[in-house]
Design a protein around this motif. Sequence first.
Motif, PDB file in Angstrom:
ATOM      1  N   ARG A   1       0.848  -1.192   0.000  1.00 47.76           N
ATOM      2  CA  ARG A   1       0.000   0.000   0.000  1.00 47.76           C
ATOM      3  C   ARG A   1       0.883   1.242   0.000  1.00 47.76           C
ATOM      4  O   ARG A   1       2.091   1.156   0.185  1.00 47.76           O
ATOM      5  CB  ARG A   1      -0.925  -0.012   1.217  1.00 47.76           C
ATOM      6  CG  ARG A   1      -0.226  -0.444   2.512  1.00 47.76           C
ATOM      7  CD  ARG A   1      -1.217  -0.760   3.602  1.00 47.76           C
ATOM      8  NE  ARG A   1      -0.601  -1.547   4.675  1.00 47.76           N
ATOM      9  CZ  ARG A   1      -1.235  -1.980   5.736  1.00 47.76           C
ATOM     10  NH1 ARG A   1      -2.507  -1.698   5.898  1.00 47.76           N
ATOM     11  NH2 ARG A   1      -0.626  -2.692   6.663  1.00 47.76           N
ATOM     12  N   ASP A   2       0.265   2.381  -0.195  1.00 49.15           N
ATOM     13  CA  ASP A   2       1.033   3.619  -0.314  1.00 49.15           C
ATOM     14  C   ASP A   2       1.635   4.078   0.996  1.00 49.15           C
ATOM     15  O   ASP A   2       2.608   4.825   0.996  1.00 49.15           O
ATOM     16  CB  ASP A   2       0.153   4.736  -0.880  1.00 49.15           C
ATOM     17  CG  ASP A   2       0.001   4.634  -2.396  1.00 49.15           C
ATOM     18  OD1 ASP A   2       0.956   4.169  -3.036  1.00 49.15           O
ATOM     19  OD2 ASP A   2      -1.054   5.021  -2.928  1.00 49.15           O
ATOM     20  N   ARG A   3       1.051   3.685   2.108  1.00 52.95           N
ATOM     21  CA  ARG A   3       1.626   4.014   3.404  1.00 52.95           C
ATOM     22  C   ARG A   3       1.502   2.796   4.314  1.00 52.95           C
ATOM     23  O   ARG A   3       0.778   1.861   4.001  1.00 52.95           O
ATOM     24  CB  ARG A   3       0.958   5.241   4.024  1.00 52.95           C
ATOM     25  CG  ARG A   3      -0.541   5.129   4.242  1.00 52.95           C
ATOM     26  CD  ARG A   3      -1.130   6.431   4.797  1.00 52.95           C
ATOM     27  NE  ARG A   3      -2.518   6.278   5.160  1.00 52.95           N
ATOM     28  CZ  ARG A   3      -3.542   6.516   4.338  1.00 52.95           C
ATOM     29  NH1 ARG A   3      -3.313   6.922   3.109  1.00 52.95           N
ATOM     30  NH2 ARG A   3      -4.787   6.365   4.756  1.00 52.95           N
ATOM     31  N   ALA A   4       2.200   2.822   5.423  1.00 52.06           N
ATOM     32  CA  ALA A   4       2.364   1.617   6.234  1.00 52.06           C
ATOM     33  C   ALA A   4       1.066   1.127   6.871  1.00 52.06           C
ATOM     34  O   ALA A   4       0.965  -0.045   7.217  1.00 52.06           O
ATOM     35  CB  ALA A   4       3.411   1.850   7.311  1.00 52.06           C
TER      36      ALA A   4
ATOM     37  N   ALA B   1      -4.445   2.089   4.900  1.00 52.03           N
ATOM     38  CA  ALA B   1      -4.547   2.315   3.460  1.00 52.03           C
ATOM     39  C   ALA B   1      -5.013   1.020   2.796  1.00 52.03           C
ATOM     40  O   ALA B   1      -4.699  -0.085   3.242  1.00 52.03           O
ATOM     41  CB  ALA B   1      -3.208   2.761   2.884  1.00 52.03           C
TER      42      ALA B   1
END
Length: 330
Positions: A232-235, A238
């Motif tokens: 995903r785009d952030r940890a 998301a």
Amino acid sequence: MKPFGYLRPDSVAEAVRAVAAHPGARFLGGGTNLVDLMKLGVETPGVLVDVTRLPLDRTEPTPDGGLRVGATVRNSDLAAHPLVRERYPVLSQALLAGASGQLRNIATTGGNLLQRTRCPYFQDVSKPCNKRAPGTGCPAREGAHRDLAVLGHSESCVATHPSDLSAALAALDATVVLHGPEGERTVPVTGFHRLPGENPDQDTVIRPGELITGVVLPAPPEGSAQLYRKVRDRASYAFALVSVAAVLTVRDGRVQHAALAFGGLAHRPWRATAAEAVLRGATATTETFARAASAELAAARPLRDNAFKVDLARRLTVAALTELTAPATA
């Protein structure tokens, strides 16, 4: 604020009758998706039928060694259940990869299956969207589609299904139990969600008035290892660009059983049957894993801005299967 009615039935049969008596009514579980869509004006039910007090909140073993999960079991409770952690770790991992702790404490199993897409055009009522308003068009095809489908999409819709849980259930060959005006029936999870075709407004094969009452998991394959991995785009907090749920049995260096499902790539959890066919009977090596992933992703039709998902899915599959079989391939 648009007014709506609210009912709290005492039984499954009463809940089904209540929805049948109020066209356009919706069942309400945790509400973590439905209420958000009501705030946006995407969903406008005249009546909400609250099913959270029904006796559907248990997780129990079945006589054949499987597990039955009630539709109102909370995601956090299911992820932490001893039998899930011991026998279905891919399911626990998928649940813990989704949303935040606060949302998992309220979201339900049935509601998770019925999540609707996070496509920005679907969620914006000022924009056309075939899923929300059939026949108005799919601006995502030429617009903002970086996060959207590369498999199984159509000219009418390129939305993706957001559920982590559903991908894990697809790899586990789970079955959805439904109760409606005509009684009870079951549907395999792999056939529960639809591809968009010309009717992307129909997310699932659920019939009018039907309520999800539970999910049944078969006994896990003997000796299998399981893993869920999500990019995903952030940890955290998301949705998946790509995720993979894998259930694998390796004996004497060869794959005896293989079940793979992708999330983030299609309008439904994508069971990777082409990849499974390559894996079964083959040696458990990174080369085999790469061939399997390529066989599945040969059907991908990326759009202008999401071709990266194909390579990302290939690399994630190889990495996940290599991690899963490390003891067997060491």
